[in-house]
Design a protein around this motif. Structure first.
Motif, PDB file in Angstrom:
ATOM      1  N   SER A 194       1.642   9.665   4.264  1.00  0.00           N
ATOM      2  CA  SER A 194       2.026   8.622   3.835  1.00  0.00           C
ATOM      3  C   SER A 194       3.494   8.454   4.597  1.00  0.00           C
ATOM      4  O   SER A 194       3.954   7.283   5.070  1.00  0.00           O
ATOM      5  CB  SER A 194       2.435   8.912   2.574  1.00  0.00           C
ATOM      6  OG  SER A 194       3.080   7.812   2.003  1.00  0.00           O
ATOM      7  N   ALA A 195       4.240   9.528   4.867  1.00  0.00           N
ATOM      8  CA  ALA A 195       5.448   9.728   5.422  1.00  0.00           C
ATOM      9  C   ALA A 195       5.183   9.247   7.028  1.00  0.00           C
ATOM     10  O   ALA A 195       5.832   8.326   7.556  1.00  0.00           O
ATOM     11  CB  ALA A 195       5.922  10.924   5.547  1.00  0.00           C
ATOM     12  N   ILE A 196       4.166   9.743   7.783  1.00  0.00           N
ATOM     13  CA  ILE A 196       3.855   9.274   8.943  1.00  0.00           C
ATOM     14  C   ILE A 196       3.368   7.700   9.114  1.00  0.00           C
ATOM     15  O   ILE A 196       3.998   6.875   9.720  1.00  0.00           O
ATOM     16  CB  ILE A 196       2.509   9.870   9.640  1.00  0.00           C
ATOM     17  CG1 ILE A 196       3.150  11.487   9.754  1.00  0.00           C
ATOM     18  CG2 ILE A 196       2.012   9.193  10.859  1.00  0.00           C
ATOM     19  CD1 ILE A 196       1.896  12.433  10.161  1.00  0.00           C
ATOM     20  N   LEU A 199      10.652  13.939   8.818  1.00  0.00           N
ATOM     21  CA  LEU A 199      11.186  15.451   9.165  1.00  0.00           C
ATOM     22  C   LEU A 199      11.085  16.376   7.847  1.00  0.00           C
ATOM     23  O   LEU A 199      10.661  17.553   7.940  1.00  0.00           O
ATOM     24  CB  LEU A 199      12.439  15.254   9.820  1.00  0.00           C
ATOM     25  CG  LEU A 199      12.428  14.601  11.164  1.00  0.00           C
ATOM     26  CD1 LEU A 199      13.776  14.469  11.728  1.00  0.00           C
ATOM     27  CD2 LEU A 199      11.523  15.430  12.218  1.00  0.00           C
ATOM     28  N   PRO A 200      11.554  16.065   6.721  1.00  0.00           N
ATOM     29  CA  PRO A 200      11.514  16.910   5.489  1.00  0.00           C
ATOM     30  C   PRO A 200      10.270  17.485   5.056  1.00  0.00           C
ATOM     31  O   PRO A 200      10.221  18.379   4.607  1.00  0.00           O
ATOM     32  CB  PRO A 200      12.318  16.293   4.442  1.00  0.00           C
ATOM     33  CG  PRO A 200      12.921  14.947   5.140  1.00  0.00           C
ATOM     34  CD  PRO A 200      12.250  14.912   6.314  1.00  0.00           C
ATOM     35  N   LYS A 201       9.225  16.427   5.456  1.00  0.00           N
ATOM     36  CA  LYS A 201       7.934  16.827   4.867  1.00  0.00           C
ATOM     37  C   LYS A 201       7.092  17.839   5.989  1.00  0.00           C
ATOM     38  O   LYS A 201       6.226  18.505   5.708  1.00  0.00           O
ATOM     39  CB  LYS A 201       7.220  15.765   4.728  1.00  0.00           C
ATOM     40  CG  LYS A 201       7.799  15.072   3.512  1.00  0.00           C
ATOM     41  CD  LYS A 201       6.996  13.492   3.208  1.00  0.00           C
ATOM     42  CE  LYS A 201       7.898  12.761   2.191  1.00  0.00           C
ATOM     43  NZ  LYS A 201       7.354  12.880   0.992  1.00  0.00           N
ATOM     44  N   ALA A 236       0.793  -1.421  -0.152  1.00  0.00           N
ATOM     45  CA  ALA A 236       0.044  -0.021  -0.008  1.00  0.00           C
ATOM     46  C   ALA A 236       0.875   1.199  -0.029  1.00  0.00           C
ATOM     47  O   ALA A 236       0.309   2.164  -0.810  1.00  0.00           O
ATOM     48  CB  ALA A 236      -0.950  -0.005   1.069  1.00  0.00           C
ATOM     49  N   THR A 237       1.957   1.235   0.940  1.00  0.00           N
ATOM     50  CA  THR A 237       2.934   2.416   0.750  1.00  0.00           C
ATOM     51  C   THR A 237       3.320   2.866  -0.459  1.00  0.00           C
ATOM     52  O   THR A 237       3.447   4.056  -0.951  1.00  0.00           O
ATOM     53  CB  THR A 237       3.792   2.230   2.041  1.00  0.00           C
ATOM     54  OG1 THR A 237       3.285   1.857   2.886  1.00  0.00           O
ATOM     55  CG2 THR A 237       4.841   3.380   2.076  1.00  0.00           C
ATOM     56  N   GLN A 238       3.631   1.812  -1.080  1.00  0.00           N
ATOM     57  CA  GLN A 238       4.288   1.931  -2.540  1.00  0.00           C
ATOM     58  C   GLN A 238       3.236   2.573  -3.422  1.00  0.00           C
ATOM     59  O   GLN A 238       3.442   3.531  -4.398  1.00  0.00           O
ATOM     60  CB  GLN A 238       4.764   0.620  -3.068  1.00  0.00           C
ATOM     61  CG  GLN A 238       5.166   0.892  -4.663  1.00  0.00           C
ATOM     62  CD  GLN A 238       5.584  -0.615  -5.321  1.00  0.00           C
ATOM     63  OE1 GLN A 238       5.979  -1.515  -4.478  1.00  0.00           O
ATOM     64  NE2 GLN A 238       5.937  -0.385  -6.580  1.00  0.00           N
ATOM     65  N   HIS A 239       1.851   2.009  -3.570  1.00  0.00           N
ATOM     66  CA  HIS A 239       1.098   2.451  -4.259  1.00  0.00           C
ATOM     67  C   HIS A 239       0.275   3.951  -3.753  1.00  0.00           C
ATOM     68  O   HIS A 239       0.326   4.932  -4.841  1.00  0.00           O
ATOM     69  CB  HIS A 239      -0.214   1.723  -4.133  1.00  0.00           C
ATOM     70  CG  HIS A 239      -0.193   0.276  -4.818  1.00  0.00           C
ATOM     71  ND1 HIS A 239      -0.167   0.097  -6.203  1.00  0.00           N
ATOM     72  CD2 HIS A 239      -0.217  -0.999  -4.298  1.00  0.00           C
ATOM     73  CE1 HIS A 239       0.216  -1.285  -6.376  1.00  0.00           C
ATOM     74  NE2 HIS A 239       0.033  -1.880  -5.261  1.00  0.00           N
ATOM     75  N   ILE A 240       0.555   4.386  -2.368  1.00  0.00           N
ATOM     76  CA  ILE A 240       0.301   5.745  -2.014  1.00  0.00           C
ATOM     77  C   ILE A 240       1.396   6.464  -2.718  1.00  0.00           C
ATOM     78  O   ILE A 240       1.107   7.727  -3.215  1.00  0.00           O
ATOM     79  CB  ILE A 240       0.485   5.895  -0.637  1.00  0.00           C
ATOM     80  CG1 ILE A 240      -0.836   4.897  -0.067  1.00  0.00           C
ATOM     81  CG2 ILE A 240       0.479   7.137   0.017  1.00  0.00           C
ATOM     82  CD1 ILE A 240      -0.739   4.685   1.545  1.00  0.00           C
ATOM     83  N   GLN A 292       4.794   5.552   7.112  1.00  0.00           N
ATOM     84  CA  GLN A 292       5.965   4.710   6.963  1.00  0.00           C
ATOM     85  C   GLN A 292       6.678   4.800   8.276  1.00  0.00           C
ATOM     86  O   GLN A 292       7.476   3.697   8.419  1.00  0.00           O
ATOM     87  CB  GLN A 292       6.795   5.466   5.719  1.00  0.00           C
ATOM     88  CG  GLN A 292       6.505   5.198   4.486  1.00  0.00           C
ATOM     89  CD  GLN A 292       7.333   5.937   3.528  1.00  0.00           C
ATOM     90  OE1 GLN A 292       7.908   6.647   3.635  1.00  0.00           O
ATOM     91  NE2 GLN A 292       7.155   5.494   2.101  1.00  0.00           N
ATOM     92  N   GLY A 293       6.586   5.706   9.036  1.00  0.00           N
ATOM     93  CA  GLY A 293       7.091   5.794  10.342  1.00  0.00           C
ATOM     94  C   GLY A 293       8.384   5.804  10.443  1.00  0.00           C
ATOM     95  O   GLY A 293       9.370   5.622  11.502  1.00  0.00           O
ATOM     96  N   THR A 294       9.319   6.316   9.398  1.00  0.00           N
ATOM     97  CA  THR A 294      10.663   6.423   9.331  1.00  0.00           C
ATOM     98  C   THR A 294      10.917   8.026   9.701  1.00  0.00           C
ATOM     99  O   THR A 294      10.716   8.972   8.876  1.00  0.00           O
ATOM    100  CB  THR A 294      11.148   6.153   8.154  1.00  0.00           C
ATOM    101  OG1 THR A 294      10.690   5.140   7.643  1.00  0.00           O
ATOM    102  CG2 THR A 294      12.816   5.926   8.116  1.00  0.00           C
ATOM    103  N   PRO A 295      11.630   8.358  10.642  1.00  0.00           N
ATOM    104  CA  PRO A 295      11.783   9.848  10.983  1.00  0.00           C
ATOM    105  C   PRO A 295      12.634  10.567   9.874  1.00  0.00           C
ATOM    106  O   PRO A 295      12.009  11.827   9.514  1.00  0.00           O
ATOM    107  CB  PRO A 295      12.740   9.628  12.115  1.00  0.00           C
ATOM    108  CG  PRO A 295      12.497   8.147  12.828  1.00  0.00           C
ATOM    109  CD  PRO A 295      12.219   7.423  11.732  1.00  0.00           C
TER     110      PRO A 295
END
Length: 126
Positions: free
Chosen positions: A113-115, A124-126, A77-81, A117-120
């Motif tokens: 989407s960044a949230i 952060l850049p977004k 799903a993340t890739q499709h988002i 993914q859960g990767t800081p």
């Protein structure tokens, strides 16, 4: 007489209307089957809008597709988002797509989407 509503009579706006209507009703459901139906209708809109050069419609359908995948729990799903958001960003330079609400929604979905993914380092850049 042609039975294809996009063929002889070229009523593309009605095709968009009914597919968006079906997708929006499906997105209101909590069923994964309905979510899949929404994605299929939105992808059909994207395909038709690409063929017709309707960039704002393409952008709107891509953003709705991203929202549908945000509801999904599938591993890809993340890739499709990200693909749907990238499709929306690709139309930002078009004058017909410079609609502030759609630009704002694109930013919101990108952050969501960044949230997800859960990767800081992505958040952060977004």
């Amino acid at each position: 007489m042609s039975t294809d509503c996009t063929g002889r009579y070229q009523h593309f706006s009605w095709v968009y209307v009914f597919r968006f209507l079906r997708a929006s009703h499906a997105l209101n459901s909590s069923s994964s089957l309905d979510n899949h139906a929404a994605v299929q209708n939105l992808q059909a809109i994207v395909t038709l809008a690409s063929m017709q050069g309707d960039h704002a419609i393409h952008m709107t359908a891509s953003l709705m597709e991203a929202m549908a995948y945000l509801k999904s729990s599938s591993p890809d799903a993340t890739q499709h988002i990200q693909q749907a958001i990238a499709a929306a960003w690709s139309h930002q330079t078009e004058p017909s797509c410079q609609i502030s609400q759609l630009v704002g929604l694109t930013h919101i979905l990108d952050v969501s989407s960044a949230i997800r993914q859960g990767t800081p380092d992505v958040m952060l850049p977004k």
